[in-house]
Enzyme design. Structure first.
Site, PDB file in Angstrom:
ATOM      1  N   THR A 134      -6.000 -13.144  -1.384  1.00  0.00           N
ATOM      2  CA  THR A 134      -4.614 -12.977  -1.806  1.00  0.00           C
ATOM      3  C   THR A 134      -4.096 -11.576  -1.499  1.00  0.00           C
ATOM      4  O   THR A 134      -4.891 -10.623  -1.411  1.00  0.00           O
ATOM      5  CB  THR A 134      -4.506 -13.230  -3.329  1.00  0.00           C
ATOM      6  OG1 THR A 134      -3.243 -12.797  -3.794  1.00  0.00           O
ATOM      7  CG2 THR A 134      -5.574 -12.472  -4.104  1.00  0.00           C
ATOM      8  N   ASP A 135      -2.773 -11.446  -1.402  1.00  0.00           N
ATOM      9  CA  ASP A 135      -2.172 -10.113  -1.240  1.00  0.00           C
ATOM     10  C   ASP A 135      -2.276  -9.296  -2.525  1.00  0.00           C
ATOM     11  O   ASP A 135      -2.075  -8.074  -2.504  1.00  0.00           O
ATOM     12  CB  ASP A 135      -0.703 -10.226  -0.783  1.00  0.00           C
ATOM     13  CG  ASP A 135       0.188 -11.049  -1.710  1.00  0.00           C
ATOM     14  OD1 ASP A 135      -0.303 -11.528  -2.758  1.00  0.00           O
ATOM     15  OD2 ASP A 135       1.377 -11.214  -1.385  1.00  0.00           O
ATOM     16  N   GLU A 136      -2.614  -9.960  -3.644  1.00  0.00           N
ATOM     17  CA  GLU A 136      -2.636  -9.235  -4.923  1.00  0.00           C
ATOM     18  C   GLU A 136      -3.738  -8.186  -4.975  1.00  0.00           C
ATOM     19  O   GLU A 136      -3.695  -7.276  -5.804  1.00  0.00           O
ATOM     20  CB  GLU A 136      -2.775 -10.219  -6.092  1.00  0.00           C
ATOM     21  CG  GLU A 136      -1.662 -11.241  -6.087  1.00  0.00           C
ATOM     22  CD  GLU A 136      -1.436 -11.935  -7.421  1.00  0.00           C
ATOM     23  OE1 GLU A 136      -1.801 -11.382  -8.462  1.00  0.00           O
ATOM     24  OE2 GLU A 136      -0.881 -13.047  -7.395  1.00  0.00           O
TER      25      GLU A 136
END
Ligand code: NAD
Length: 359
Positions: A134-136
């Site tokens: 994820t980009d998180e």
């Protein structure tokens, strides 16, 4: 025909991925899913009569099961999507996130390595392990910061993001230490069919249809990039077939929007497709609620690497993807209902509003 071992294939992205692979007859699929609250066999009903889709209800943290599956089915690709994936749940109960996202990924990597090491040299070279992240993991951006590139330092802020960062580091270590041909993808917020209705978009659609307040965290100005799930699916396949082992690829939709913008747009689509009996706009149901602790302000994805190296591009725009998505939820209210009333698991879920009967 190749065999893919896909983990988490009864979840949102996983089921879209499995359906695409089987509809296009790309490979035989071994679908390993624990069927947590987020896993739904109904997503895969279209494959009930498909002998090349083999569903296995099981845990990625079970090394004996993994060993058996590798020996029996001899996959040439692993696509790892199984995860605990909801940030709010990770704040309430982080342990499950460590167990599946970190420990589960470790067991999957370890059993993959043991299987991969005894393959012939050619099969070892052709093997791929695609890890879906994820980009998180990159942290939060200010409005003027450049979008995340693959070389951005990790700064995870929620237990969910930290557990995914941990899994990404394990994947990296298995490439560098053992030479396992891994590829990691970091994508932005997905949307599309079969998304569990605790996530923003299906939640807003279901609450709107029930004439309930549409809850928006804080001031609604948190920014996310939105990626249509079918575009993500094509990105994962491109990464497996053309990606370079050891590399990471960002996958994004080039659709940065404030949450409030997204919700207003969904309301306008519903106004057109399913007008309220009162004739009033759905947007008047928008209601701001206390912000999530540690809520990241902005994520933005720079996906030029996958675009140039693998010639992948998102086909859907924000508008066309949302049009399709809202149409799907309106046409599949039974799917939503079976989640609301717990029928999809044969039990009632405490986590879904009892009063919410819309979807
Ligand atoms: P999801 O929560 O809808 O599905 C996860 C699936 O994994 C479920 O079917 C669940 O039963 C299964 N699962 C959970 N624990 C398991 C275990 N221990 N063993 C086997 N199966 C298990 O998630 P999703 O939205 O489809 O996300 C898929 C992947 O993509 C995740 O790794 C997530 O971190 C990543 N991702 C998702 C998004 C998004 O917007 N949805 C964005 C970025 C990255």
């Amino acid at each position: 025909m190749q065999t893919y071992l896909i983990t988490g294939g009864a979840g949102f992205i996983g089921s879209n991925f499995v359906l695409h692979v089987r509809e296009n007859k790309l490979a035989r699929v071994i679908n390993l899913d624990k069927l947590t609250y987020a896993g739904n066999r109904d997503n895969l009903r279209a494959l009930d009569a498909d002998p090349e889709h083999i569903f296995v209800a099981g845990d990625i943290a079970n090394p004996e099961l993994l060993k058996k599956l590798f020996q029996q089915y001899q996959p040439s690709r692993v696509f790892h999507l199984a995860a605990e994936s909801h940030v709010d749940r990770s704040i309430a109960d982080p342990e499950a996130f460590i167990r599946t996202n970190v420990v589960g990924t470790f067991h999957l990597l370890e059993q993959t390595r043991l299987f991969w090491q005894q393959l012939s040299p050619t099969d070892r070279t052709n093997f791929r392990f695609v890890h879906v992240s994820t980009d998180e993991v990159y942290g939060s951006l200010s409005p003027s910061d450049p979008a995340f590139t693959e070389s951005k330092a990790y700064e995870p802020n929620s237990p969910y993001a930290a557990s995914k960062a941990g899994s990404d580091h394990l994947v990296r270590a298995y490439f560098h230490t053992y030479g396992l041909p891994t590829i990691t993808t970091n994508c932005s917020n997905n949307y599309g069919p079969f998304q569990f209705p605790e996530k923003l978009l299906p939640l807003i659609i279901s609450k709107a249809l029930a004439e309930q307040p549409l809850p928006i965290y804080g001031d609604g100005k948190n920014v996310r990039d939105w990626l249509y799930v079918a575009d993500h699916v094509r990105g994962l396949l491109a990464a497996a077939e053309q990606g370079r082992p050891g590399e990471t690829y960002n996958i994004g939709g080039n659709s940065e929007k404030e949450n409030i913008e997204l919700v207003r747009y969904v309301c306008s689509l519903l106004d057109r497709k399913r007008p309220r009996a009162s004739g009033r706009p759905y947007a008047e149901l928008i209601s701001f609620v206390a912000d999530r602790p540690g809520h990241d302000r902005r994520y933005a994805i720079d996906c030029r690497k996958i675009q140039t190296e693998l010639r992948w591009r998102a086909r859907e725009t924000f508008e066309s993807g949302l049009e399709r998505t809202v149409a799907w939820y309106l046409a599949n209210e039974d799917w939503c209902k079976s989640i609301r009333n717990g029928r999809y698991r044969g039990e009632r879920l405490g986590l879904i509003d009892k009063e919410d009967r819309s979807c």
